[in-house]
Design a protein around this motif. Structure first.
Motif, PDB file in Angstrom:
ATOM      1  N   ALA A 108      30.527 -35.445  -2.667  1.00  0.00           N
ATOM      2  CA  ALA A 108      31.208 -34.225  -2.222  1.00  0.00           C
ATOM      3  C   ALA A 108      31.858 -33.505  -3.400  1.00  0.00           C
ATOM      4  N   ALA A 109      32.400 -34.280  -4.339  1.00  0.00           N
ATOM      5  CA  ALA A 109      33.033 -33.685  -5.514  1.00  0.00           C
ATOM      6  C   ALA A 109      32.031 -32.878  -6.331  1.00  0.00           C
ATOM      7  N   ARG A 110      30.807 -33.388  -6.451  1.00  0.00           N
ATOM      8  CA  ARG A 110      29.770 -32.661  -7.187  1.00  0.00           C
ATOM      9  C   ARG A 110      29.290 -31.433  -6.401  1.00  0.00           C
ATOM     10  N   LEU A 111      29.201 -31.579  -5.087  1.00  0.00           N
ATOM     11  CA  LEU A 111      28.765 -30.464  -4.254  1.00  0.00           C
ATOM     12  C   LEU A 111      29.773 -29.315  -4.266  1.00  0.00           C
ATOM     13  N   SER A 112      31.027 -29.636  -4.577  1.00  0.00           N
ATOM     14  CA  SER A 112      32.084 -28.611  -4.551  1.00  0.00           C
ATOM     15  C   SER A 112      32.038 -27.687  -5.767  1.00  0.00           C
ATOM     16  N   LYS A 125      32.936 -20.606   4.323  1.00  0.00           N
ATOM     17  CA  LYS A 125      31.581 -20.540   4.868  1.00  0.00           C
ATOM     18  C   LYS A 125      31.184 -21.941   5.311  1.00  0.00           C
ATOM     19  N   ALA A 126      29.991 -22.070   5.833  1.00  0.00           N
ATOM     20  CA  ALA A 126      29.568 -23.346   6.406  1.00  0.00           C
ATOM     21  C   ALA A 126      29.654 -24.492   5.406  1.00  0.00           C
ATOM     22  N   SER A 127      29.205 -24.272   4.163  1.00  0.00           N
ATOM     23  CA  SER A 127      29.177 -25.342   3.166  1.00  0.00           C
ATOM     24  C   SER A 127      30.593 -25.801   2.786  1.00  0.00           C
ATOM     25  N   THR A 128      31.514 -24.853   2.617  1.00  0.00           N
ATOM     26  CA  THR A 128      32.871 -25.229   2.229  1.00  0.00           C
ATOM     27  C   THR A 128      33.612 -25.890   3.391  1.00  0.00           C
ATOM     28  N   VAL A 129      33.341 -25.427   4.607  1.00  0.00           N
ATOM     29  CA  VAL A 129      33.969 -26.046   5.785  1.00  0.00           C
ATOM     30  C   VAL A 129      33.505 -27.494   5.938  1.00  0.00           C
ATOM     31  N   CYS A 130      32.210 -27.715   5.740  1.00  0.00           N
ATOM     32  CA  CYS A 130      31.678 -29.085   5.842  1.00  0.00           C
ATOM     33  C   CYS A 130      32.249 -29.988   4.759  1.00  0.00           C
ATOM     34  N   LEU A 131      32.378 -29.469   3.543  1.00  0.00           N
ATOM     35  CA  LEU A 131      32.973 -30.243   2.455  1.00  0.00           C
ATOM     36  C   LEU A 131      34.400 -30.646   2.784  1.00  0.00           C
ATOM     37  N   LEU A 132      35.190 -29.679   3.224  1.00  0.00           N
ATOM     38  CA  LEU A 132      36.589 -29.958   3.565  1.00  0.00           C
ATOM     39  C   LEU A 132      36.690 -30.934   4.738  1.00  0.00           C
ATOM     40  N   ALA A 133      35.794 -30.788   5.709  1.00  0.00           N
ATOM     41  CA  ALA A 133      35.810 -31.690   6.868  1.00  0.00           C
ATOM     42  C   ALA A 133      35.527 -33.121   6.437  1.00  0.00           C
ATOM     43  N   GLU A 138      31.820 -23.993  -5.523  1.00  0.00           N
ATOM     44  CA  GLU A 138      32.194 -23.685  -4.140  1.00  0.00           C
ATOM     45  C   GLU A 138      33.719 -23.676  -3.963  1.00  0.00           C
ATOM     46  N   ILE A 139      34.345 -24.781  -4.374  1.00  0.00           N
ATOM     47  CA  ILE A 139      35.796 -24.922  -4.248  1.00  0.00           C
ATOM     48  C   ILE A 139      36.333 -25.484  -5.563  1.00  0.00           C
ATOM     49  N   PRO A 140      37.290 -24.827  -6.212  1.00  0.00           N
ATOM     50  CA  PRO A 140      37.883 -25.359  -7.448  1.00  0.00           C
ATOM     51  C   PRO A 140      38.497 -26.739  -7.195  1.00  0.00           C
ATOM     52  N   PRO A 141      38.515 -27.620  -8.201  1.00  0.00           N
ATOM     53  CA  PRO A 141      38.932 -29.011  -7.993  1.00  0.00           C
ATOM     54  C   PRO A 141      40.358 -29.198  -7.478  1.00  0.00           C
ATOM     55  N   LEU A 142      41.331 -28.489  -8.042  1.00  0.00           N
ATOM     56  CA  LEU A 142      42.703 -28.640  -7.586  1.00  0.00           C
ATOM     57  C   LEU A 142      42.883 -28.057  -6.190  1.00  0.00           C
ATOM     58  N   ALA A 179      46.423 -31.305   2.639  1.00  0.00           N
ATOM     59  CA  ALA A 179      47.166 -30.459   3.577  1.00  0.00           C
ATOM     60  C   ALA A 179      46.563 -30.569   4.978  1.00  0.00           C
ATOM     61  N   LEU A 180      45.233 -30.571   5.048  1.00  0.00           N
ATOM     62  CA  LEU A 180      44.557 -30.707   6.337  1.00  0.00           C
ATOM     63  C   LEU A 180      44.753 -32.101   6.923  1.00  0.00           C
ATOM     64  N   VAL A 181      44.723 -33.113   6.056  1.00  0.00           N
ATOM     65  CA  VAL A 181      44.981 -34.481   6.524  1.00  0.00           C
ATOM     66  C   VAL A 181      46.362 -34.571   7.168  1.00  0.00           C
TER      67      VAL A 181
END
Length: 299
Positions: free
Chosen positions: A30-34, A221-229, A37-41, A49-51
């Motif tokens: 997931a870290a590589r897929l990000s 978007k779908a990819s970032t939502v799935c990563l965060l989930a 898409e999503i900056p590391p920090l 925060a979601l947890v």
């Protein structure tokens, strides 16, 4: 009867640790897929925060009941929160920006031996001769991974930035694992996780704000939502509850040995998902590391 209960308890602990390493193997991917898409920090901050938002409705009442214990051990809880929630995962996401998911996972298998070293001053537990031999053999494997099998890199001490960041992350996680056993805070697993996440977010927040102001946010978007989930539910809640339970039953040193499963799970996921290939130095390093595990567990 007592023996049967103890055996079942240890079996559940082992299954919990295996489940945690499966989730964390996927976290490397997931870290590589990000990337891009999503900056590391940002990923680290919103993950926790979601947890916290998911946990607090179910744990608020229990947290309130155990508030006296929480305040009594607040200093220890801050240390556990920083080493687990704030530092380890943030450093992992930073490291994954420049190294393969397989590398991220393979470096994590150095955890058992770092735990053995830290257990000497922190727990008063000294390694057996076999563990010491295993430590040396595994160290050769880690050096093979850091140097990518190039002796010149070792002679020049020219290790990759991502590899060194990941090594620092593993040292911090080993410290958390040993301290979790040393502190033995009498909190239920879900309360401990909730409190650590709540505290950990506070220490990530300033770095997240800096990244947001300098690099911006991310697109929903779908990819970032799935990563965060995934990183929220599986790599965090499921993995941490399973890991903490396993450590409480089997102890830090035995629990840390399950980290050898992380590169296995990570490679099984990364090869088809990311198209990553295994290089000769991966097999060389893994061979020495697993030999070190065998030696350390040999009676």
């Amino acid at each position: 009867m007592i023996t049967d209960i103890a055996v079942r308890q240890r079996l559940l602990a082992a299954l919990g640790l295996a489940l945690a390493t499966l989730c964390w193997g996927g976290n490397s991917v997931a870290a590589r897929l990000s990337i891009g898409e999503i900056p590391p920090l940002t990923l680290s901050f919103w993950r926790w925060a979601l947890v916290f938002c998911l946990l607090i409705p179910f744990t608020a009442r229990q947290v309130s009941k155990e508030r006296d214990i929480i305040f009594k051990h607040k200093g220890k809880l801050v240390v556990l929160a920083i080493t687990s929630v704030s530092a380890f995962n943030t450093l992992l996401y930073l490291a994954a920006q420049s190294i393969q998911a397989v590398n991220v996972a393979l470096i994590q298998v150095g955890l058992p031996f770092i735990c053995i070293v830290l257990s000497i001053p922190l727990l008063g537990v000294y390694p057996k001769k076999a563990q010491s031999a295993g430590l040396l053999v595994a160290a050769v494997g880690l050096l093979a991974i850091f140097s990518k099998g190039d002796v010149n890199v070792l002679l020049a001490l020219d290790f990759g930035r991502g590899d060194m960041i990941m090594l620092l992350a593993v040292v911090i996680w080993a410290l958390y694992t040993v301290l979790l056993r040393r502190f033995a805070i009498p909190l239920s697993g879900h309360v401990l996780l909730t409190v650590c996440v709540g505290i950990g977010i506070l220490f990530i927040a300033p770095f997240y704000l800096w990244e947001f102001l300098t690099q911006g946010g991310f697109e929903m978007k779908a990819s970032t939502v799935c990563l965060l989930a995934y990183v929220t539910v599986f790599a965090s809640i499921v993995a941490f509850l399973s890991w903490n339970y396993g450590v409480s039953i089997l102890g830090a040193n035995q629990a840390s040995m399950f980290n050898f499963l992380i590169p296995v799970f990570s490679a099984l996921i990364a090869i088809p998902v990311l198209g990553e290939g295994l290089q000769t130095y991966h097999f060389l390093g893994a061979g020495f590391i697993f030999a070190g595990l065998w030696l350390s567990g040999k009676r």
